[in-house]
Design a protein around this motif. Structure first.
Motif, PDB file in Angstrom:
ATOM      1  N   THR A 149      13.635  22.466  13.940  1.00  0.00           N
ATOM      2  CA  THR A 149      14.000  23.579  14.814  1.00  0.00           C
ATOM      3  C   THR A 149      14.274  24.814  13.977  1.00  0.00           C
ATOM      4  N   VAL A 150      13.620  25.909  14.336  1.00  0.00           N
ATOM      5  CA  VAL A 150      13.843  27.196  13.682  1.00  0.00           C
ATOM      6  C   VAL A 150      14.641  28.069  14.638  1.00  0.00           C
ATOM      7  N   ASP A 151      15.834  28.427  14.222  1.00  0.00           N
ATOM      8  CA  ASP A 151      16.742  29.249  15.027  1.00  0.00           C
ATOM      9  C   ASP A 151      16.819  30.626  14.376  1.00  0.00           C
ATOM     10  N   LEU A 152      16.116  31.596  14.952  1.00  0.00           N
ATOM     11  CA  LEU A 152      16.056  32.925  14.340  1.00  0.00           C
ATOM     12  C   LEU A 152      17.389  33.649  14.434  1.00  0.00           C
ATOM     13  N   GLU A 153      18.060  33.554  15.573  1.00  0.00           N
ATOM     14  CA  GLU A 153      19.320  34.268  15.744  1.00  0.00           C
ATOM     15  C   GLU A 153      20.313  33.891  14.644  1.00  0.00           C
ATOM     16  N   ASN A 154      20.417  32.589  14.370  1.00  0.00           N
ATOM     17  CA  ASN A 154      21.370  32.109  13.366  1.00  0.00           C
ATOM     18  C   ASN A 154      20.750  31.942  11.985  1.00  0.00           C
ATOM     19  N   GLN A 155      19.444  32.224  11.900  1.00  0.00           N
ATOM     20  CA  GLN A 155      18.697  32.141  10.631  1.00  0.00           C
ATOM     21  C   GLN A 155      18.863  30.758   9.989  1.00  0.00           C
ATOM     22  N   GLU A 156      18.561  29.739  10.774  1.00  0.00           N
ATOM     23  CA  GLU A 156      18.702  28.354  10.331  1.00  0.00           C
ATOM     24  C   GLU A 156      17.471  27.532  10.674  1.00  0.00           C
ATOM     25  N   ILE A 157      17.187  26.575   9.818  1.00  0.00           N
ATOM     26  CA  ILE A 157      16.158  25.568  10.075  1.00  0.00           C
ATOM     27  C   ILE A 157      16.865  24.220  10.068  1.00  0.00           C
ATOM     28  N   LYS A 158      16.726  23.473  11.163  1.00  0.00           N
ATOM     29  CA  LYS A 158      17.368  22.166  11.259  1.00  0.00           C
ATOM     30  C   LYS A 158      16.307  21.076  11.171  1.00  0.00           C
ATOM     31  N   GLY A 159      16.482  20.195  10.219  1.00  0.00           N
ATOM     32  CA  GLY A 159      15.519  19.125   9.993  1.00  0.00           C
ATOM     33  C   GLY A 159      15.777  17.912  10.856  1.00  0.00           C
ATOM     34  N   PRO A 160      14.869  16.951  10.839  1.00  0.00           N
ATOM     35  CA  PRO A 160      15.004  15.752  11.678  1.00  0.00           C
ATOM     36  C   PRO A 160      16.176  14.861  11.273  1.00  0.00           C
ATOM     37  N   ASP A 161      16.647  15.019  10.040  1.00  0.00           N
ATOM     38  CA  ASP A 161      17.777  14.207   9.587  1.00  0.00           C
ATOM     39  C   ASP A 161      19.114  14.893   9.823  1.00  0.00           C
ATOM     40  N   GLY A 162      19.070  16.067  10.502  1.00  0.00           N
ATOM     41  CA  GLY A 162      20.314  16.768  10.794  1.00  0.00           C
ATOM     42  C   GLY A 162      20.702  17.800   9.764  1.00  0.00           C
ATOM     43  N   GLY A 163      19.978  17.869   8.656  1.00  0.00           N
ATOM     44  CA  GLY A 163      20.273  18.861   7.631  1.00  0.00           C
ATOM     45  C   GLY A 163      19.900  20.261   8.083  1.00  0.00           C
ATOM     46  N   THR A 164      20.578  21.256   7.502  1.00  0.00           N
ATOM     47  CA  THR A 164      20.346  22.648   7.874  1.00  0.00           C
ATOM     48  C   THR A 164      20.015  23.476   6.635  1.00  0.00           C
ATOM     49  N   ILE A 165      18.981  24.306   6.764  1.00  0.00           N
ATOM     50  CA  ILE A 165      18.579  25.238   5.714  1.00  0.00           C
ATOM     51  C   ILE A 165      18.709  26.643   6.288  1.00  0.00           C
ATOM     52  N   THR A 166      19.342  27.539   5.561  1.00  0.00           N
ATOM     53  CA  THR A 166      19.448  28.923   6.005  1.00  0.00           C
ATOM     54  C   THR A 166      18.362  29.767   5.336  1.00  0.00           C
ATOM     55  N   PHE A 167      17.978  30.836   6.005  1.00  0.00           N
ATOM     56  CA  PHE A 167      16.957  31.714   5.432  1.00  0.00           C
ATOM     57  C   PHE A 167      17.335  33.173   5.664  1.00  0.00           C
ATOM     58  N   GLU A 168      16.776  34.043   4.848  1.00  0.00           N
ATOM     59  CA  GLU A 168      17.037  35.476   4.940  1.00  0.00           C
ATOM     60  C   GLU A 168      15.901  36.172   5.681  1.00  0.00           C
TER      61      GLU A 168
END
Length: 208
Positions: A149-168
């Protein structure tokens, strides 16, 4: 001045299987070969997307290519290698990606012109460190059970294992995607100023 219609679909949150394409230096000719550039329409280009990788010289499908395999044939997120979109500056490249269904491309780096063209066409290009791209490529290799899941508002990518990656992302570009504003729509936002300028200019220089 008439009210402009938004030309792009808004980008808020996107959940999809991600198609892995871990090749470096994928240029715009590889994304959409030159023989597909005759049209000025933004539709009908999906068949030409990565054509030289998807088909042999006789037009036969390469069934091993990732976009010919389920579930990746319906992916809306593409994960690629370094220097994606290099080569000539052809806007048909993001058009072809969008026509296939891609709304987001994730890579360690992008060519500048391609990167800018993505935003103008409603595609979110995300730049991440190589180790984080590698993690997403590994996630993507799991197939249908590996949606991200790519969440633009929060600038986050959530992976299938529940991990979260932030982006600029640049705040102005973020706003344009969230509101679905292309260059034409942005111009029409200045409609009152443009009308005022035209009226003042006509009064000051009626001979024009």
């Amino acid at each position: 001045m008439p009210k402009a219609k938004k030309k792009m679909d808004k980008f808020t949150t996107l959940t999809s299987v991600a198609a892995p394409l871990p090749m470096i230096n994928i240029d715009t000719d590889m994304i959409i070969p030159k023989q597909y550039l005759k049209t000025i329409k933004r539709t009908g280009l999906k068949e030409g997307l990565f054509a030289e990788l998807r088909y042999d010289e006789n037009g036969k499908k390469d069934e091993d290519f990732v976009l010919h395999k389920a579930p990746y044939d319906k992916a809306q997120i593409l994960i690629a290698g370094d220097n994606f979109g290099c080569g000539s500056s052809r806007e048909h490249a993001p058009w072809a990606l969008l026509d296939f269904g891609f709304r987001c491309v994730i890579a360690p780096s992008f060519a500048d012109i391609f990167y800018n063209n993505c935003f103008k066409n409603g595609i979110l290009p995300i730049t991440l460190p190589q180790e984080e791209v590698d993690k997403l490529l590994d996630d993507a290799s799991r197939g249908a059970n590996a949606t991200i899941t790519v969440d633009l508002e929060n600038q986050e990518i959530k992976g299938p294992d529940g991990g979260t990656i932030t982006f600029e992302i640049d705040p102005f570009r973020k706003r344009c995607l969230l509101e679905g504003l292309d260059d034409i729509a942005l111009t029409f936002e200045k409609g009152d100023y443009i009308e005022r300028f035209e009226a003042e200019n006509a009064a000051a220089r009626p001979w024009i």
